[in-house]
Design an enzyme around this catalytic site. Structure first.
Site, PDB file in Angstrom:
ATOM      1  N   GLU A  89      -6.794   4.590   8.078  1.00  0.00           N
ATOM      2  CA  GLU A  89      -6.599   5.934   7.817  1.00  0.00           C
ATOM      3  C   GLU A  89      -7.843   6.494   7.211  1.00  0.00           C
ATOM      4  O   GLU A  89      -8.240   7.662   7.663  1.00  0.00           O
ATOM      5  CB  GLU A  89      -5.312   6.110   7.074  1.00  0.00           C
ATOM      6  CG  GLU A  89      -4.280   6.087   7.751  1.00  0.00           C
ATOM      7  CD  GLU A  89      -3.078   5.404   6.868  1.00  0.00           C
ATOM      8  OE1 GLU A  89      -3.070   5.275   5.807  1.00  0.00           O
ATOM      9  OE2 GLU A  89      -1.947   4.805   7.372  1.00  0.00           O
TER      10      GLU A  89
ATOM     11  N   GLU B 127      -5.431  -5.384  10.554  1.00  0.00           N
ATOM     12  CA  GLU B 127      -4.286  -4.135  10.678  1.00  0.00           C
ATOM     13  C   GLU B 127      -4.611  -3.639  12.167  1.00  0.00           C
ATOM     14  O   GLU B 127      -5.323  -2.523  12.205  1.00  0.00           O
ATOM     15  CB  GLU B 127      -4.289  -3.119   9.775  1.00  0.00           C
ATOM     16  CG  GLU B 127      -3.985  -3.660   8.338  1.00  0.00           C
ATOM     17  CD  GLU B 127      -3.542  -2.782   7.676  1.00  0.00           C
ATOM     18  OE1 GLU B 127      -2.473  -2.961   7.094  1.00  0.00           O
ATOM     19  OE2 GLU B 127      -4.092  -1.517   7.321  1.00  0.00           O
TER      20      GLU B 127
ATOM     21  N   LYS C  60       0.198   4.274  -0.253  1.00  0.00           N
ATOM     22  CA  LYS C  60      -0.492   5.348   0.308  1.00  0.00           C
ATOM     23  C   LYS C  60      -0.393   6.600  -0.621  1.00  0.00           C
ATOM     24  O   LYS C  60      -0.209   6.477  -1.838  1.00  0.00           O
ATOM     25  CB  LYS C  60       0.007   5.475   1.740  1.00  0.00           C
ATOM     26  CG  LYS C  60      -0.278   4.394   2.600  1.00  0.00           C
ATOM     27  CD  LYS C  60      -0.077   4.514   3.974  1.00  0.00           C
ATOM     28  CE  LYS C  60      -0.256   3.227   4.941  1.00  0.00           C
ATOM     29  NZ  LYS C  60      -0.160   3.381   6.050  1.00  0.00           N
TER      30      LYS C  60
ATOM     31  N   HIS D  99      -9.692   1.118   4.932  1.00  0.00           N
ATOM     32  CA  HIS D  99      -8.154   1.264   5.609  1.00  0.00           C
ATOM     33  C   HIS D  99      -8.349   2.139   6.796  1.00  0.00           C
ATOM     34  O   HIS D  99      -9.236   3.115   6.774  1.00  0.00           O
ATOM     35  CB  HIS D  99      -7.237   1.998   4.786  1.00  0.00           C
ATOM     36  CG  HIS D  99      -5.790   2.002   5.539  1.00  0.00           C
ATOM     37  ND1 HIS D  99      -5.397   2.882   6.237  1.00  0.00           N
ATOM     38  CD2 HIS D  99      -4.836   0.928   5.163  1.00  0.00           C
ATOM     39  CE1 HIS D  99      -4.024   2.538   6.712  1.00  0.00           C
ATOM     40  NE2 HIS D  99      -3.795   1.292   6.060  1.00  0.00           N
TER      41      HIS D  99
ATOM     42  N   GLY E  55       2.459   1.875  10.892  1.00  0.00           N
ATOM     43  CA  GLY E  55       3.523   2.816  10.792  1.00  0.00           C
ATOM     44  C   GLY E  55       4.181   3.373  12.165  1.00  0.00           C
ATOM     45  O   GLY E  55       4.932   4.471  12.247  1.00  0.00           O
TER      46      GLY E  55
ATOM     47  N   ASN F 217       0.802  -1.263  -0.035  1.00  0.00           N
ATOM     48  CA  ASN F 217      -0.109   0.036  -0.009  1.00  0.00           C
ATOM     49  C   ASN F 217       0.916   1.151  -0.026  1.00  0.00           C
ATOM     50  O   ASN F 217       1.485   1.649   1.062  1.00  0.00           O
ATOM     51  CB  ASN F 217      -0.927   0.127   1.332  1.00  0.00           C
ATOM     52  CG  ASN F 217      -1.808   1.121   1.459  1.00  0.00           C
ATOM     53  OD1 ASN F 217      -1.661   1.984   0.639  1.00  0.00           O
ATOM     54  ND2 ASN F 217      -2.313   1.386   2.586  1.00  0.00           N
TER      55      ASN F 217
ATOM     56  N   SER G  58       3.446  -2.459  10.621  1.00  0.00           N
ATOM     57  CA  SER G  58       4.979  -2.630  10.631  1.00  0.00           C
ATOM     58  C   SER G  58       5.299  -4.118  10.117  1.00  0.00           C
ATOM     59  O   SER G  58       6.415  -4.410  10.914  1.00  0.00           O
ATOM     60  CB  SER G  58       5.265  -2.129  11.902  1.00  0.00           C
ATOM     61  OG  SER G  58       4.909  -0.760  12.266  1.00  0.00           O
TER      62      SER G  58
HETATM   63  P1  PGA Z   1       2.908   0.127   7.725  1.00  0.00           P
HETATM   64  O1  PGA Z   1       1.406   0.283   7.106  1.00  0.00           O
HETATM   65  O2  PGA Z   1       3.472  -1.238   7.179  1.00  0.00           O
HETATM   66  O3  PGA Z   1       3.667   1.278   7.507  1.00  0.00           O
HETATM   67  O4  PGA Z   1       2.675   0.113   9.225  1.00  0.00           O
HETATM   68  C1  PGA Z   1       0.301  -0.562   6.936  1.00  0.00           C
HETATM   69  C2  PGA Z   1      -0.800  -0.263   6.277  1.00  0.00           C
HETATM   70  O5  PGA Z   1      -1.321   0.896   6.769  1.00  0.00           O
HETATM   71  O6  PGA Z   1      -1.579  -0.882   5.515  1.00  0.00           O
END
Ligand code: PGA
Length: 254
Positions: free
Chosen positions: A100, A170, A14, A98, A176, A12, A216
Site C-alpha cells: 500500500e 505478500e 493499518k 508494504h 484484502g 497489521n 488474506s
Molecule cells: P489482509 O492484509 O490479511 O487483509 O489481506 C495483509 C496485509 O496487507 O498485510
C-alpha cells in the site's frame, strides 16, 4: 508444528482503531494468547496507539511493531516519524515497504533499503514487504519483479542485519481480496525468495531468515500455509482486527 525457524505472526492494523479500540483489542489478545511460547507474536497498531498499547502489553508475550518509519533519523521532515521515536515506546519491529505504501506513497526499493538500514541502526527489526501484482504474475514477470524487490529493498544490509530482518511475501492480488495464494504457490515463491537471499548474501544467512506470507490469511487457511517448509509466519491484515480471528490464526499454526 515442528519448524526449522520460529514462526513469527504479525497483525497489521493499518489505519484502523482508535486508542480505546486498540486497547480493547490488545487486552483481549493478551488473554487469548497468554500461554503461547512457540510463536513470536507482533501487533502493529497505528502510531497514535503505540504508547498506550506498549504499556498495555508490557508484561505479556506480545511484541510491538510500527507500520512505517522515516529513513532519516531527525530533522525537517514534516509528518514523519523516525526510529528513535519508535524506540521510546519499546517498539521492536517495523513494517517497511508494504504494497500500500509502495502504491500510494510511491515508496521505492531504494527508500525501503534506507529505511531498513535506519531501523537496524536503532536495533529495530524490519519486516520488509515484497510482492507481485496480478498483471505481473500473469505476464510471467513474477520472479523478475520479486528478485528486483528483494535485492533492492535489502541492499546494503550486512549478513548479521539480514538474519534479524523478516521478509514478508505478500502477493498484491491476495491482500484484502479474500484470494489467497495456494499453499503450493506460497511455498514455491518463498523458496524462490530464499534462493535470491542465498545468492545475495549466502546460503547460511538465507537459511536463517524468516519469510512471512501475507494476503488474506485466515484461521481456516493458516495451518496449511504455516505447514510449508519455507513459510515461517504470517503478516495478517483484516483478520488481525478481531482478537478471536487473530488468536485462532496463531493457535491453528502451532
Ligand atoms: P489482509 O492484509 O490479511 O487483509 O489481506 C495483509 C496485509 O496487507 O498485510
Amino acid at each position: 508444528m515442528n519448524k526449522e525457524r520460529k514462526l513469527i505472526i504479525a497483525g497489521n492494523w493499518k489505519m484502523n482503531k482508535t486508542v480505546a479500540e486498540s486497547l480493547a483489542l490488545a487486552g483481549n489478545l493478551k488473554l487469548e494468547l497468554a500461554n503461547i511460547r512457540e510463536v513470536d507474536i507482533v501487533v502493529c497498531p497505528p502510531f497514535t496507539a503505540l504508547e498506550s498499547v506498549s504499556k498495555a502489553i508490557l508484561d505479556s508475550n506480545l511484541r510491538l511493531g510500527a507500520q512505517n518509519m522515516s529513513e532519516n533519523n531527525f530533522g525537517a521532515f514534516t509528518g514523519e516519524i523516525c526510529a528513535g521515536m519508535l524506540k521510546e515506546f519499546s517498539v521492536r519491529y517495523v513494517i517497511l515497504g508494504h504494497s500500500e505504501r509502495r502504491q500510494y506513497q510511491k515508496e521505492t526499493d531504494k527508500m525501503i533499503s534506507q529505511k531498513a538500514k535506519a531501523a537496524h541502526g536503532a536495533s529495530l527489526k524490519p519486516i520488509v514487504c515484497v510482492g507481485e501484482t496480478l498483471a505481473e504474475r500473469e505476464a510471467g514477470q513474477m520472479e523478475k519483479v520479486l528478485e528486483t524487490q528483494v535485492r533492492g529493498s535489502l541492499a546494503g544490509l550486512t549478513r548479521e542485519q539480514m538474519v534479524e530482518t523478516i521478509v514478508a511475501y505478500e502477493p498484491v492480488w491476495a491482500i484484502g481480496t479474500g484470494k489467497t495464494a495456494t499453499t503450493q504457490q506460497a511455498q514455491d515463491t518463498h523458496a524462490f525468495i530464499r534462493g535470491v537471499l542465498a545468492k545475495t548474501f549466502d546460503e547460511a544467512t538465507a537459511k536463517k531468515v524468516r519469510i512471512q506470507y501475507g494476503g488474506s490469511v485466515k484461521p481456516n487457511n493458516a495451518r496449511e500455509l504455516m505447514g510449508q517448509p519455507d513459510v515461517d509466519g504470517a503478516l495478517v491484515g483484516g483478520a488481525a482486527l478481531e482478537a478471536r480471528s487473530f488468536a485462532d490464526i496463531i493457535k491453528n499454526s502451532i
